[in-house]
Motif scaffolding. Structure first.
Motif, PDB file in Angstrom:
ATOM      1  N   UNK A 277      39.841  44.888  31.289  1.00  0.00           N
ATOM      2  CA  UNK A 277      40.532  43.817  30.567  1.00  0.00           C
ATOM      3  C   UNK A 277      42.009  44.161  30.373  1.00  0.00           C
ATOM      4  N   UNK A 278      42.293  45.420  30.094  1.00  0.00           N
ATOM      5  CA  UNK A 278      43.669  45.866  29.875  1.00  0.00           C
ATOM      6  C   UNK A 278      44.405  46.184  31.172  1.00  0.00           C
ATOM      7  N   UNK A 279      43.743  45.931  32.304  1.00  0.00           N
ATOM      8  CA  UNK A 279      44.326  46.161  33.628  1.00  0.00           C
ATOM      9  C   UNK A 279      44.721  47.622  33.841  1.00  0.00           C
ATOM     10  N   UNK A 280      43.941  48.516  33.294  1.00  0.00           N
ATOM     11  CA  UNK A 280      44.171  49.955  33.459  1.00  0.00           C
ATOM     12  C   UNK A 280      43.215  50.466  34.546  1.00  0.00           C
ATOM     13  N   UNK A 281      43.488  50.012  35.755  1.00  0.00           N
ATOM     14  CA  UNK A 281      42.561  50.219  36.864  1.00  0.00           C
ATOM     15  C   UNK A 281      42.472  51.690  37.251  1.00  0.00           C
ATOM     16  N   UNK A 282      43.598  52.402  37.244  1.00  0.00           N
ATOM     17  CA  UNK A 282      43.563  53.830  37.594  1.00  0.00           C
ATOM     18  C   UNK A 282      42.670  54.593  36.626  1.00  0.00           C
ATOM     19  N   UNK A 283      42.773  54.306  35.322  1.00  0.00           N
ATOM     20  CA  UNK A 283      41.920  54.970  34.332  1.00  0.00           C
ATOM     21  C   UNK A 283      40.461  54.551  34.508  1.00  0.00           C
ATOM     22  N   UNK A 284      40.266  53.299  34.886  1.00  0.00           N
ATOM     23  CA  UNK A 284      38.908  52.803  35.154  1.00  0.00           C
ATOM     24  C   UNK A 284      38.238  53.674  36.211  1.00  0.00           C
TER      25      UNK A 284
ATOM     26  N   UNK B  31      37.723  37.872  26.866  1.00  0.00           N
ATOM     27  CA  UNK B  31      39.110  38.215  27.151  1.00  0.00           C
ATOM     28  C   UNK B  31      39.370  38.225  28.659  1.00  0.00           C
ATOM     29  N   UNK B  32      38.414  38.774  29.403  1.00  0.00           N
ATOM     30  CA  UNK B  32      38.566  38.820  30.854  1.00  0.00           C
ATOM     31  C   UNK B  32      38.533  37.414  31.443  1.00  0.00           C
ATOM     32  N   UNK B  33      37.672  36.566  30.906  1.00  0.00           N
ATOM     33  CA  UNK B  33      37.593  35.184  31.382  1.00  0.00           C
ATOM     34  C   UNK B  33      38.909  34.454  31.172  1.00  0.00           C
ATOM     35  N   UNK B  34      39.548  34.694  30.033  1.00  0.00           N
ATOM     36  CA  UNK B  34      40.843  34.044  29.790  1.00  0.00           C
ATOM     37  C   UNK B  34      41.899  34.556  30.773  1.00  0.00           C
ATOM     38  N   UNK B  35      41.895  35.860  31.048  1.00  0.00           N
ATOM     39  CA  UNK B  35      42.832  36.416  32.023  1.00  0.00           C
ATOM     40  C   UNK B  35      42.639  35.767  33.388  1.00  0.00           C
TER      41      UNK B  35
ATOM     42  N   UNK C 268      39.418  38.944  44.079  1.00  0.00           N
ATOM     43  CA  UNK C 268      39.808  37.581  43.746  1.00  0.00           C
ATOM     44  C   UNK C 268      38.635  36.624  43.668  1.00  0.00           C
ATOM     45  N   UNK C 269      37.428  37.172  43.548  1.00  0.00           N
ATOM     46  CA  UNK C 269      36.230  36.338  43.427  1.00  0.00           C
ATOM     47  C   UNK C 269      36.059  35.952  41.961  1.00  0.00           C
ATOM     48  N   UNK C 270      36.955  35.105  41.489  1.00  0.00           N
ATOM     49  CA  UNK C 270      37.018  34.805  40.059  1.00  0.00           C
ATOM     50  C   UNK C 270      35.788  34.053  39.571  1.00  0.00           C
ATOM     51  N   UNK C 271      35.155  33.290  40.455  1.00  0.00           N
ATOM     52  CA  UNK C 271      33.943  32.581  40.028  1.00  0.00           C
ATOM     53  C   UNK C 271      32.846  33.563  39.625  1.00  0.00           C
ATOM     54  N   UNK C 272      32.749  34.686  40.338  1.00  0.00           N
ATOM     55  CA  UNK C 272      31.748  35.704  39.975  1.00  0.00           C
ATOM     56  C   UNK C 272      32.103  36.370  38.652  1.00  0.00           C
ATOM     57  N   UNK C 273      33.396  36.562  38.413  1.00  0.00           N
ATOM     58  CA  UNK C 273      33.825  37.169  37.156  1.00  0.00           C
ATOM     59  C   UNK C 273      33.464  36.256  35.983  1.00  0.00           C
ATOM     60  N   UNK C 274      33.755  34.968  36.126  1.00  0.00           N
ATOM     61  CA  UNK C 274      33.502  34.036  35.025  1.00  0.00           C
ATOM     62  C   UNK C 274      32.004  33.843  34.787  1.00  0.00           C
TER      63      UNK C 274
END
Length: 246
Positions: free
Chosen positions: A118-125, A178-182, A155-161
């Motif tokens: 959610x915080x876009x901290x992909x490297x830490x993820x 929060x992720x859905x809003x992003x 970019x498969x946003x439908x799967x995320x939502x």
């Protein structure tokens, strides 16, 4: 039992009773007291002294910090989540050989992965993923976060939502929203550049909202101009009809 341990255990029971009542202000007050009292236990990290009640103290402290992490989600405090998670993490790593496994470990580890996403901290993820065992990676809570990250990066946003409907633990809903809003902000921003006009039906389907009212609530909330993406008069007339129904 040691009087100090008894005192902490009794205070923790009061914390849990308040938690069940959703009295989160009282929970926060008790939690502050508990954290202070835990500093008196030399068996806890970073000292890890082999005291007579070390196992009981470590187990109790781990349970307290697990509840603290969940409380931070309930009160939507991401800073508190990060602080409490890193205090808890040492019980999952450094004290692993001393304690039996906690049933909350994988749900909380997955929750932390979701927070980083959610915080876009992909490297830490990915750093956190590398620290997990193969057994942990097969746990549904961890797999849920991993699959979300893959969908997000593709970019498969439908799967995320749609993933909100299949969360492995109820505490995940906060970060999923929060992720859905992003994701919806990203879709809306792209739509603004790609389309001169979108009907309410098309916009609702694109943003995966279950109803027109949910779409209109989102449009009112976001900062971009409605006319950049939707027909203003179409939105306005539809909103008027919906409000009149109430």
């Amino acid at each position: 039992m040691d009087p100090k341990l008894t005192e902490v255990a009794q205070l923790f029971e009061r914390f849990k009773a308040a938690f069940v009542r959703n009295d989160f202000d009282t929970c926060s007050n008790f939690l502050s007291q508990l954290k202070v009292k835990l500093t008196e236990f030399r068996s806890l990290p970073p000292l890890f002294e082999d005291t007579p009640n070390a196992i009981r103290e470590l187990t109790l402290a781990r349970d307290i910090y697990e509840h603290a992490v969940v409380l931070s989600v309930k009160i939507e405090d991401q800073d508190a989540f990060e602080r409490d998670f890193f205090q808890l993490k040492s019980y999952y790593t450094d004290a692993r050989d001393r304690l039996p496994p906690s049933p909350q470990e994988y749900p909380i580890l997955g929750l932390n992965l979701l927070r980083l996403l959610v915080q876009n901290r992909i490297a830490e993820f990915h750093t956190e993923l590398e620290l997990l065992s193969s057994a942990a990676l097969e746990n549904p809570c961890i797999k849920h976060a991993v699959e979300l990250e893959q969908s997000f990066m593709e970019g498969a946003y439908n799967r995320v939502l749609s993933a909100r409907q299949t969360v492995p633990h109820e505490t995940y809903v906060y970060f999923m929203d929060l992720l859905a809003k992003t994701v919806r902000d990203e879709i809306a921003g792209c739509s603004e550049k790609a389309y001169d006009y979108l009907s309410i039906k098309d916009a609702r389907q694109m943003l995966l909202f279950p109803s027109d009212r949910d779409l209109l609530a989102y449009v009112e909330e976001v900062t971009f101009t409605v006319t950049c993406i939707f027909s203003f008069f179409h939105i306005e007339s539809k909103l008027t009809v919906l409000l009149q129904r109430d």
